[in-house]
Design an enzyme around this catalytic site. Structure first.
Site, PDB file in Angstrom:
ATOM      1  N   GLU A 278     -34.052  79.712 -28.356  1.00 62.17           N
ATOM      2  CA  GLU A 278     -34.534  78.673 -27.449  1.00 62.17           C
ATOM      3  C   GLU A 278     -35.474  79.245 -26.386  1.00 62.17           C
ATOM      4  O   GLU A 278     -36.308  78.521 -25.836  1.00 62.17           O
ATOM      5  CB  GLU A 278     -33.348  77.980 -26.772  1.00 62.17           C
ATOM      6  CG  GLU A 278     -33.725  76.734 -25.995  1.00 62.17           C
ATOM      7  CD  GLU A 278     -32.521  75.971 -25.452  1.00 62.17           C
ATOM      8  OE1 GLU A 278     -31.387  76.298 -25.862  1.00 62.17           O
ATOM      9  OE2 GLU A 278     -32.729  75.068 -24.626  1.00 62.17           O
TER      10      GLU A 278
ATOM     11  N   ARG B  22     -34.418  62.297 -31.210  1.00 64.02           N
ATOM     12  CA  ARG B  22     -33.850  62.242 -29.871  1.00 64.02           C
ATOM     13  C   ARG B  22     -34.764  61.659 -28.806  1.00 64.02           C
ATOM     14  O   ARG B  22     -34.313  60.888 -27.961  1.00 64.02           O
ATOM     15  CB  ARG B  22     -33.430  63.644 -29.454  1.00 64.02           C
ATOM     16  CG  ARG B  22     -32.300  64.122 -30.319  1.00 64.02           C
ATOM     17  CD  ARG B  22     -31.955  65.532 -30.068  1.00 64.02           C
ATOM     18  NE  ARG B  22     -30.827  65.913 -30.898  1.00 64.02           N
ATOM     19  CZ  ARG B  22     -30.193  67.072 -30.781  1.00 64.02           C
ATOM     20  NH1 ARG B  22     -30.578  67.937 -29.878  1.00 64.02           N
ATOM     21  NH2 ARG B  22     -29.196  67.340 -31.583  1.00 64.02           N
TER      22      ARG B  22
ATOM     23  N   HIS C  53     -31.161  68.460 -22.151  1.00 66.26           N
ATOM     24  CA  HIS C  53     -30.332  69.190 -23.114  1.00 66.26           C
ATOM     25  C   HIS C  53     -30.952  70.470 -23.629  1.00 66.26           C
ATOM     26  O   HIS C  53     -30.287  71.493 -23.754  1.00 66.26           O
ATOM     27  CB  HIS C  53     -30.034  68.237 -24.277  1.00 66.26           C
ATOM     28  CG  HIS C  53     -29.283  68.849 -25.400  1.00 66.26           C
ATOM     29  ND1 HIS C  53     -28.043  69.406 -25.265  1.00 66.26           N
ATOM     30  CD2 HIS C  53     -29.591  68.988 -26.726  1.00 66.26           C
ATOM     31  CE1 HIS C  53     -27.620  69.852 -26.438  1.00 66.26           C
ATOM     32  NE2 HIS C  53     -28.529  69.615 -27.336  1.00 66.26           N
TER      33      HIS C  53
ATOM     34  N   ARG D 156     -37.471  68.741 -30.598  1.00 62.45           N
ATOM     35  CA  ARG D 156     -36.666  69.455 -31.594  1.00 62.45           C
ATOM     36  C   ARG D 156     -35.776  68.465 -32.313  1.00 62.45           C
ATOM     37  O   ARG D 156     -35.147  67.615 -31.699  1.00 62.45           O
ATOM     38  CB  ARG D 156     -35.806  70.516 -30.904  1.00 62.45           C
ATOM     39  CG  ARG D 156     -34.869  71.236 -31.868  1.00 62.45           C
ATOM     40  CD  ARG D 156     -34.055  72.290 -31.157  1.00 62.45           C
ATOM     41  NE  ARG D 156     -33.075  71.746 -30.227  1.00 62.45           N
ATOM     42  CZ  ARG D 156     -31.937  71.169 -30.569  1.00 62.45           C
ATOM     43  NH1 ARG D 156     -31.610  71.038 -31.838  1.00 62.45           N
ATOM     44  NH2 ARG D 156     -31.116  70.716 -29.635  1.00 62.45           N
TER      45      ARG D 156
ATOM     46  N   SER E 276     -22.213  64.886 -29.634  1.00 61.32           N
ATOM     47  CA  SER E 276     -23.081  65.285 -30.735  1.00 61.32           C
ATOM     48  C   SER E 276     -23.887  64.165 -31.388  1.00 61.32           C
ATOM     49  O   SER E 276     -23.399  63.058 -31.587  1.00 61.32           O
ATOM     50  CB  SER E 276     -22.211  65.918 -31.816  1.00 61.32           C
ATOM     51  OG  SER E 276     -22.956  66.131 -32.971  1.00 61.32           O
TER      52      SER E 276
END
Lengths: 638, 245
Positions: free
Chosen positions: A426, A331, A402, A436, A284
């Site tokens: 999604e 990310r 992911h 995202r 996570s």
């Protein structure tokens, strides 16, 4: 074609409220006359089916697993964002809206994102009412933590298993409706085709995964909540059964597929152990609240144990490159930064494709038991897979595919360009732009399912007469016949390569050529290789067993066949978009310090592709993006 | 390492099943158990045989799909580990491994290692929820839930619904599964209002589905990959008694 997202005009703060008033309603006594098909029972699908059932609609929900609770939403770990501002640190609906648009690198539709931020607060309330055991402080108030791309603490969580708890909340609401008789659940059933009559979605064809039988289901509306497509990379954090099939079958019946090249590579996943790997496991993002990413400064230190490398020889590269966001950089940025260190030959672990995520500083500050309380199950999961104790030595992590920001194109009502076909979660493209933010997927799934679709589907259903098209319409038989033909074709190939082998080959091409860094040359190579692998599939794949039985090889073959067509549109989308934005990084378009360089003048639009058949060029339709509430800016997290 | 597997094969619910023997060759320690089975299946496919059918999905220990009894223990017997999290470093070269499906009257076999767990769904549908409608609920912070209570509820809520508890119980009881949900909702203010009705209807359904009753073996707690504690069964029993008053 220029697409119209039908976003409401006027001040954005009132846009959703005004839209709800402007949309037609379906009279309470009339709702039971309408049948709605919900494909997928994850956060968006489960919440949607439950809410529609509560309202009195006749709902039939489908999932390929043996229970609605198995959807891959269950694996989401870190948390769900909401604009409650309980910590009083400066959050607001506007700030969540702003952070999400910026986080998406200014490639999402403003009105949809505003709505998402607005209903985020209702989601938390709903989950609490269901008994979702969010983390609380000693006095009993909800606790928050921070996630990437935000400078406020707005993420609500349940240990490192937030997705599980939110899904179980939706699942319990769904179970109540099943008991009440408003929702009929079809488990172990996979959608294999969309049925369109006179241009309108009127049902689906499904395969019963136990008997192998193909069945037709009519509906006054079809809702796809079927998740993302990153299994096109073969190795991803998705579950093994996740696929693009439902969305792709809709695309083959006319639904536009938007921004397929916007895929998210998550920076912190457990590195691959070998080539027998079947999937990659997520660690996570919430860990980056307390973990610090680093690699050795010197190449020769990479083989030494972490404890042997002194502080001054450690490169805390995220803190170095992005002082104001540090380890909580979003990310796409964190993933590329990790790759950069490994490309510079300063990676760690087997294969040198890994970086450290180190908790020592946090453990020294708050103690091991506090860290265990925040992330306990994640450290346990890590140990089971790597046999290493992350309390005693840093975690090794590496980026992995992911999430997919791209998906079927939808308008503000979550309806695709095919009337009657709605897409949630999604599976649609709408709110995350080109990247995202963490803890936003859970937010979007539940927003769409609890608070958007119940309103917007009414607006559509109120305008149609229920039950005018049923399974006896020839389109249903045609769909079954075509599907049967494809199934038989696959079973009759009787070649030499297994489905897994071919899927691995596709995945390898996609990861190398269309992964974190894409170029004109790499994408053209992908476009050369994908049709080659596809041809080989249809000439040389060995799909065992029969059609009329439980046959996992046939299931996998069907999903791979769809990936092999979809991948080509994905690569074309990446090739045509000559800019870098969010998760789509073109090496030809970067700043001097290696950051994504957007071209707002030429590419501030949604690229929605119309599939025109295998071997034919797909047609690009554009939805221009207008930013009226947020100024387009260079997306910096320095 | 090289291993010998004895795997339960059964063509369908009415077919007579049996254990068949397979060789798993060149298995790496870092591979997961299911990746090892994938390799065995690749070999079966290449030699024209029917691959072993087994349930799996997330392969990270959270969805509850994977359900294999390994050497007599559901999920293989490693503490807090599901089949998909089991890695081959737990085995040694030359080992013999017995792989069977969950065995319970309430879990009929579909094929090979795949069973029908719909009975667990029925228990949830009987009452595993709070009857709140979407929308119109109070602010999340309106109900204060002290940390110890929230933690207790979270401990109970960790159940992944895999059914290992049923598979390990000599009575094939689903009490641990049922009690996890009953306990989670019984201690939370949101669930208290319906606690009496809930425990009654869920336990009635449990018996109607053909699960046995609990006679305190504690095999379930031992087998549970999420460490769900039998104290929740005690909570359920207390809630049941309260509901009779």
């Amino acid at each position: 074609m220029i697409l119209d997202g039908k976003a409401p005009t006027g001040p954005i703060e009132q846009s959703w409220d005004k839209h709800r008033f402007d949309m037609k309603l379906v009279n309470p006594a009339n709702k039971r006359k309408y049948k709605i098909l919900m494909v997928g029972t994850g956060l968006a699908g489960g919440a949607g089916a439950a809410s529609l059932g509560e309202l009195g609609y006749n709902v039939e929900a489908f999932c390929y697993q043996d229970s609605a609770r198995r959807a891959h939403s269950i694996a989401a770990q870190g948390g769900i964002n909401a604009a409650k501002n309980y910590p009083n640190d400066g959050d607001s609906i506007y700030r969540l809206f702003y952070d999400t648009i910026k986080g998406g690198d200014f490639r999402a539709r403003e009105a949809d994102v505003w709505r998402l931020a607005q209903v985020s607060n209702n989601i938390i309330d709903q989950c609490v009412a269901q008994g979702v055991p969010f983390a609380r402080d000693y006095a009993g108030y909800l606790d928050n933590r921070s996630f990437g791309g935000a400078q406020v603490s707005r993420t609500f969580y349940a240990r490192g298993q937030t997705g599980q708890q939110l899904l179980l909340g939706a699942y319990s609401a769904l179970s109540r409706q099943v008991k009440a008789g408003t929702v009929k659940l079809h488990q172990r059933t996979e959608m294999v085709d969309l049925v369109v009559v006179d241009g309108v979605a009127k049902g689906i064809t499904v395969r019963n995964l136990i008997t192998g039988k193909l069945e037709s289901h009519w509906g006054d509306a079809v809702v796809l909540a079927t998740g993302g497509y990153v299994n096109v990379f073969y190795l991803s954090t998705n579950a093994m059964g996740c696929s693009v099939t439902a969305a792709w079958k809709a695309a083959k019946k006319g639904a536009l597929f938007a921004n397929p090249c916007y895929t998210q590579i998550h920076p912190t996943c457990i590195p691959q152990h070998g080539d027998k790997q079947s999937k990659l496991t997520l660690m996570s993002e919430s860990l980056r609240n307390d973990g610090r990413c680093w690699v050795p400064k010197k190449k020769e230190d990479c083989d030494k144990p972490a404890a042997a490398i002194p502080e001054e020889d450690r490169d805390y590269y995220l803190e170095r490159k992005y002082p104001s966001f540090g380890n909580l950089a979003p990310r796409d940025i964190a993933s590329r930064a990790a790759k950069e260190q490994c490309d510079d030959e300063r990676g760690v672990g087997p294969g040198k494709r890994g970086v450290y995520l180190d908790y020592q500083t946090a453990i020294d500050r708050v103690g091991e038991s506090t860290i265990a309380e925040r992330y306990g199950n994640l450290f346990e999961m890590y140990e089971k897979i790597t046999d290493e104790n992350a309390y005693k030595q840093p975690m090794r992590i590496y980026p992995a595919p992911h999430y997919s920001m791209g998906g079927l194109w939808v308008d503000y009502n979550c309806m695709s360009n095919v009337p009657g076909l709605f897409v949630l979660g999604e599976a649609n493209f709408s709110v995350h732009g080109a990247n995202r933010l963490g803890a936003s997927a859970l937010m979007q799934g539940l927003a769409d399912g609890y608070f958007v679709i119940p309103y917007t589907i009414a607006g559509y259903l109120a305008g149609i007469t229920p039950g005018t098209v049923k399974e006896d319409h020839p389109a249903f038989k045609q769909s079954v016949d075509e599907t049967e033909a494809q199934v038989n074709k696959m079973l009759n190939i009787k070649g030499k390569k297994t489905v897994s082998e071919l899927h691995r080959e596709l995945g390898s091409v996609m990861w190398e050529d269309a992964g974190m860094a894409r170029s004109d040359a790499s994408l053209k190579n992908a476009l050369k290789r994908i049709p080659e692998i596809r041809d080989e599939f249809w000439k040389n794949c060995n799909v065992t067993g029969e059609a009329g039985e439980l046959n996992q090889q046939l299931e996998n073959a069907g999903r791979l066949a769809d990936f092999l067509e979809f991948a080509e549109v994905f690569a074309k989308d990446a090739l045509h978009r000559e800019e870098s934005c969010g998760g789509h990084f073109r090496t030809e378009h970067q700043t001097d310090d290696g950051e994504a360089m957007r071209d707002d003048e030429n590419f501030a639009y949604v690229g929605a592709w119309e599939f025109k058949g295998v071997g034919n060029e797909p047609e690009l339709h554009k939805e221009p993006l207008k930013f009226e509430n947020i100024k387009l800016a260079v997306r910096s997290y320095k | 390492m090289n291993l010998t597997l004895h795997v339960w094969r059964q063509k369908g619910p009415e077919a007579k099943g049996q254990l068949e023997t397979y060789q798993a060759k060149n298995v790496s320690e870092d591979q997961s158990f299911l990746e090892m089975l994938d390799d065995v299946n690749e070999d079966l496919i290449k030699t024209g045989k029917d691959p072993i059918a087994f349930d799996h999905d997330c392969r990270e220990g959270i969805c509850g799909m994977c359900s294999q009894v390994i050497n007599g223990k559901p999920h293989g017997g490693q503490e807090r580990t599901t089949v998909c999290q089991l890695h081959m470093r737990s085995f040694s070269d030359g080992d013999e491994i017995f792989i069977e499906p969950w065995r319970a009257k309430a879990f009929p076999i579909h094929k090979d290692l795949i069973v029908d767990r719909n009975a667990l769904e029925k228990i949830m549908q009987a009452g595993g929820y709070t009857s709140c409608h979407t929308g119109g609920v109070a602010d999340g912070n309106a109900l204060l839930i002290p940390k110890p209570v929230a933690d207790y509820a979270m401990d109970a809520a960790e159940c992944i619904g895999c059914g290992a508890c049923v598979a390990s119980c000599p009575n094939s009881s689903a009490m641990l599964f049922t009690s996890a949900k009953v306990a989670q909702l019984a201690v939370l203010p949101q669930g208290k209002g319906e606690a009496k009705a809930r425990v009654k209807s869920m336990t009635e359904e449990l018996l109607a589905e053909g699960f046995g009753n609990c006679t305190n073996h504690y095999e379930c707690q031992e087998a549970c990959p999420k460490g769900i504690n039998v104290k929740f069964i005690a909570t359920l029993n207390r809630e049941y008694l309260k509901s009779l008053v």
